[in-house]
Design a protein around this motif. Structure first.
Motif, PDB file in Angstrom:
ATOM      1  N   ILE A 111     -63.237  88.766 -11.448  1.00 30.59           N
ATOM      2  CA  ILE A 111     -63.176  90.315 -10.973  1.00 30.59           C
ATOM      3  C   ILE A 111     -61.657  90.616 -11.359  1.00 30.59           C
ATOM      4  N   ALA A 112     -61.684  91.693 -12.061  1.00 31.86           N
ATOM      5  CA  ALA A 112     -60.246  92.210 -12.618  1.00 31.86           C
ATOM      6  C   ALA A 112     -60.180  93.518 -12.040  1.00 31.86           C
ATOM      7  N   TYR A 113     -59.076  93.557 -11.103  1.00 31.86           N
ATOM      8  CA  TYR A 113     -58.635  94.634 -10.210  1.00 31.86           C
ATOM      9  C   TYR A 113     -57.608  95.811 -11.160  1.00 31.86           C
ATOM     10  N   GLU A 114     -57.429  96.701 -10.676  1.00 27.80           N
ATOM     11  CA  GLU A 114     -56.436  97.554 -11.445  1.00 27.80           C
ATOM     12  C   GLU A 114     -55.074  97.049 -11.711  1.00 27.80           C
ATOM     13  N   LYS A 115     -54.721  97.509 -13.169  1.00 35.92           N
ATOM     14  CA  LYS A 115     -53.548  97.137 -13.508  1.00 35.92           C
ATOM     15  C   LYS A 115     -53.367  95.396 -13.749  1.00 35.92           C
ATOM     16  N   ALA A 116     -54.790  94.704 -13.889  1.00 36.52           N
ATOM     17  CA  ALA A 116     -54.732  93.407 -14.010  1.00 36.52           C
ATOM     18  C   ALA A 116     -54.686  93.032 -15.597  1.00 36.52           C
ATOM     19  N   GLN A 117     -54.083  92.146 -15.866  1.00 33.36           N
ATOM     20  CA  GLN A 117     -53.923  91.451 -17.168  1.00 33.36           C
ATOM     21  C   GLN A 117     -54.475  90.058 -17.243  1.00 33.36           C
ATOM     22  N   PHE A 118     -55.113  89.344 -17.931  1.00 37.83           N
ATOM     23  CA  PHE A 118     -55.802  88.051 -17.726  1.00 37.83           C
ATOM     24  C   PHE A 118     -55.961  87.651 -18.823  1.00 37.83           C
ATOM     25  N   TYR A 119     -55.302  86.265 -19.455  1.00 40.42           N
ATOM     26  CA  TYR A 119     -55.678  85.593 -20.423  1.00 40.42           C
ATOM     27  C   TYR A 119     -56.364  84.110 -19.981  1.00 40.42           C
ATOM     28  N   GLN A 120     -57.520  83.880 -20.261  1.00 41.27           N
ATOM     29  CA  GLN A 120     -58.233  82.729 -20.150  1.00 41.27           C
ATOM     30  C   GLN A 120     -58.658  81.859 -21.599  1.00 41.27           C
ATOM     31  N   GLU A 121     -58.213  80.702 -21.326  1.00 41.42           N
ATOM     32  CA  GLU A 121     -58.634  79.863 -22.646  1.00 41.42           C
ATOM     33  C   GLU A 121     -59.330  78.406 -22.361  1.00 41.42           C
ATOM     34  N   THR A 122     -60.716  78.263 -22.898  1.00 40.79           N
ATOM     35  CA  THR A 122     -61.381  77.143 -22.395  1.00 40.79           C
ATOM     36  C   THR A 122     -61.546  76.511 -23.665  1.00 40.79           C
ATOM     37  N   THR A 123     -61.145  75.092 -23.365  1.00 37.92           N
ATOM     38  CA  THR A 123     -61.298  74.217 -24.717  1.00 37.92           C
ATOM     39  C   THR A 123     -62.473  72.915 -24.309  1.00 37.92           C
ATOM     40  N   VAL A 124     -63.468  72.724 -25.416  1.00 35.69           N
ATOM     41  CA  VAL A 124     -64.273  71.884 -25.033  1.00 35.69           C
ATOM     42  C   VAL A 124     -64.339  70.673 -26.319  1.00 35.69           C
ATOM     43  N   TYR A 125     -64.331  69.444 -25.838  1.00 36.43           N
ATOM     44  CA  TYR A 125     -64.215  68.202 -26.633  1.00 36.43           C
ATOM     45  C   TYR A 125     -65.587  67.584 -26.395  1.00 36.43           C
ATOM     46  N   MET A 126     -66.669  67.598 -27.318  1.00 26.01           N
ATOM     47  CA  MET A 126     -67.902  66.990 -26.871  1.00 26.01           C
ATOM     48  C   MET A 126     -68.350  66.276 -28.104  1.00 26.01           C
ATOM     49  N   LYS A 127     -69.306  65.037 -27.821  1.00 25.59           N
ATOM     50  CA  LYS A 127     -69.815  64.351 -28.611  1.00 25.59           C
ATOM     51  C   LYS A 127     -71.480  64.918 -29.041  1.00 25.59           C
ATOM     52  N   GLU A 128     -71.943  64.454 -30.147  1.00 22.95           N
ATOM     53  CA  GLU A 128     -73.352  65.105 -30.646  1.00 22.95           C
ATOM     54  C   GLU A 128     -74.264  64.750 -29.456  1.00 22.95           C
ATOM     55  N   SER A 129     -74.162  63.567 -28.742  1.00 18.06           N
ATOM     56  CA  SER A 129     -75.090  63.471 -27.839  1.00 18.06           C
ATOM     57  C   SER A 129     -74.912  63.977 -26.395  1.00 18.06           C
ATOM     58  N   SER A 130     -73.691  64.589 -26.083  1.00 18.19           N
ATOM     59  CA  SER A 130     -73.414  65.186 -25.195  1.00 18.19           C
ATOM     60  C   SER A 130     -74.022  66.564 -24.928  1.00 18.19           C
ATOM     61  N   THR A 131     -74.020  67.079 -23.553  1.00 20.70           N
ATOM     62  CA  THR A 131     -74.608  68.446 -23.245  1.00 20.70           C
ATOM     63  C   THR A 131     -73.700  69.239 -22.688  1.00 20.70           C
ATOM     64  N   PHE A 132     -73.187  70.476 -22.923  1.00 19.80           N
ATOM     65  CA  PHE A 132     -72.523  71.291 -22.411  1.00 19.80           C
ATOM     66  C   PHE A 132     -72.975  72.532 -21.976  1.00 19.80           C
ATOM     67  N   ILE A 133     -73.119  73.057 -20.672  1.00 21.87           N
ATOM     68  CA  ILE A 133     -73.890  74.165 -20.217  1.00 21.87           C
ATOM     69  C   ILE A 133     -72.718  75.182 -19.357  1.00 21.87           C
ATOM     70  N   TYR A 134     -72.431  76.422 -19.929  1.00 19.56           N
ATOM     71  CA  TYR A 134     -71.473  76.921 -19.260  1.00 19.56           C
ATOM     72  C   TYR A 134     -71.840  78.640 -19.038  1.00 19.56           C
ATOM     73  N   GLY A 135     -71.606  79.218 -17.959  1.00 17.01           N
ATOM     74  CA  GLY A 135     -72.039  80.713 -17.556  1.00 17.01           C
ATOM     75  C   GLY A 135     -70.760  81.294 -17.192  1.00 17.01           C
ATOM     76  N   ASP A 136     -70.258  82.291 -17.640  1.00 22.40           N
ATOM     77  CA  ASP A 136     -69.119  83.286 -17.303  1.00 22.40           C
ATOM     78  C   ASP A 136     -69.501  84.642 -17.301  1.00 22.40           C
ATOM     79  N   ILE A 137     -68.969  85.113 -16.159  1.00 25.98           N
ATOM     80  CA  ILE A 137     -69.351  86.767 -15.798  1.00 25.98           C
ATOM     81  C   ILE A 137     -68.170  87.264 -15.681  1.00 25.98           C
ATOM     82  N   ILE A 138     -68.008  88.607 -16.129  1.00 26.20           N
ATOM     83  CA  ILE A 138     -66.656  89.429 -15.801  1.00 26.20           C
ATOM     84  C   ILE A 138     -67.240  90.741 -15.366  1.00 26.20           C
ATOM     85  N   THR A 139     -66.564  91.136 -14.175  1.00 25.11           N
ATOM     86  CA  THR A 139     -66.700  92.310 -13.465  1.00 25.11           C
ATOM     87  C   THR A 139     -65.683  93.243 -13.244  1.00 25.11           C
TER      88      THR A 139
END
Length: 271
Positions: A111-139
């Motif tokens: 939740i970004a309020y008035e005058k907010a400044q936000f930097y987000q960085e997500t880095t994923v290292y995975m193998k061919e046989s692995s599973t990554f499930i990720y949900g992100d919501i911005i309001t």
């Protein structure tokens, strides 16, 4: 480099059950003891004890899954970004998935309020046989004037390294002063959600089943989906309320667990 909050966690498979083999946290970040909503798959809740992110805060989270581990992760509450006067709030997250590991990560909304400044960085290292499930919501958060989109800007980057190669790069940048509500932007909607499923289990048959299931999503949302160059599914959702996106994500999450992982659904929300 100093952090306002730092959290590190390692999960490993032991005797057919995933356990947290190592964890460390300091500052405003904490993690409660794992809860087993599934007999062999722990769920961890990441907690921010400060109540919200403020000017100049820097956070780092590292979650590592060893071979065969299966971990479910979420947060205790929404990430609230308040007014930033001098420096933006920064959040860095690193996920490392070894062979045949599964990570399901559904944090509460940002939740970004008035005058907010936000930097987000997500880095994923995975193998061919692995599973990554990720949900992100911005309001958009409350403002004194009652207007929406009073935050200064929001930037989110997702970099996914697949067998050592950068094969997925997603960059979302929202700056209300440039006309966020117009065509090819939010188009009148107020809430935005992204869901990523990267897994060898995402086959043509699964995608066809997903397309049929998508017809049952709430009509009040606007949804689109695509497939990356690696086995996976990317879903974007525009809506007017948070719970609508959460409902869609829950439906997709349940579908993936049942059709791909052959597991029963889990319910992660706290309300």
């Amino acid at each position: 480099m100093s952090w306002s909050g730092l959290l590190q966690c390692t999960a490993m498979e032991k005797n057919g059950r995933t356990v947290i083999s190592d964890s460390y946290y300091e500052g405003a970040m904490k993690m409660i003891r794992p809860i087993y909503l599934h007999p062999s798959q722990p769920t961890i809740y990441l907690i921010h004890v400060g109540g919200g992110y403020v000017d100049g805060d820097r956070y780092k989270t590292e979650i590592m899954l060893q071979e065969g581990a299966h971990l479910i992760a979420t947060t205790q509450s929404a990430t609230k970004i308040y007014k930033t006067i001098k420096e933006p709030v920064q959040q860095y997250t690193l996920f490392s998935l070894d062979d045949q590991s599964v990570l399901e990560f559904f944090p509460d909304p940002v939740i970004a309020y008035e005058k907010a400044q936000f930097y987000q960085e997500t880095t994923v290292y995975m193998k061919e046989s692995s599973t990554f499930i990720y949900g992100d919501i911005i309001t958009p958060g409350w403002s004194e004037s009652g207007e929406l989109f009073r935050y200064d800007w929001f930037r989110s980057k997702l970099k996914l390294y697949y067998e050592g190669n950068l094969l997925l790069f997603d960059h979302l940048y929202l700056e209300p002063s440039t006309g966020l509500t117009g065509i090819l932007r939010m188009e009148g909607y107020t809430h935005f959600g992204s869901l990523f499923v990267i897994s060898p289990f995402i086959t043509k048959d699964i995608l066809q089943k997903f397309e049929r299931m998508a017809a049952s999503f709430p009509a009040s949302a606007h949804l689109g989906w695509s497939t990356p160059i690696i086995p996976g599914l990317i879903v974007r959702v525009l809506a007017y309320e948070t719970y609508v996106i959460e409902t869609i994500f829950q439906m997709i999450h349940q579908f993936i667990r049942e059709e791909c992982l052959r597991e029963e659904p889990v319910f992660l929300r706290k309300y």
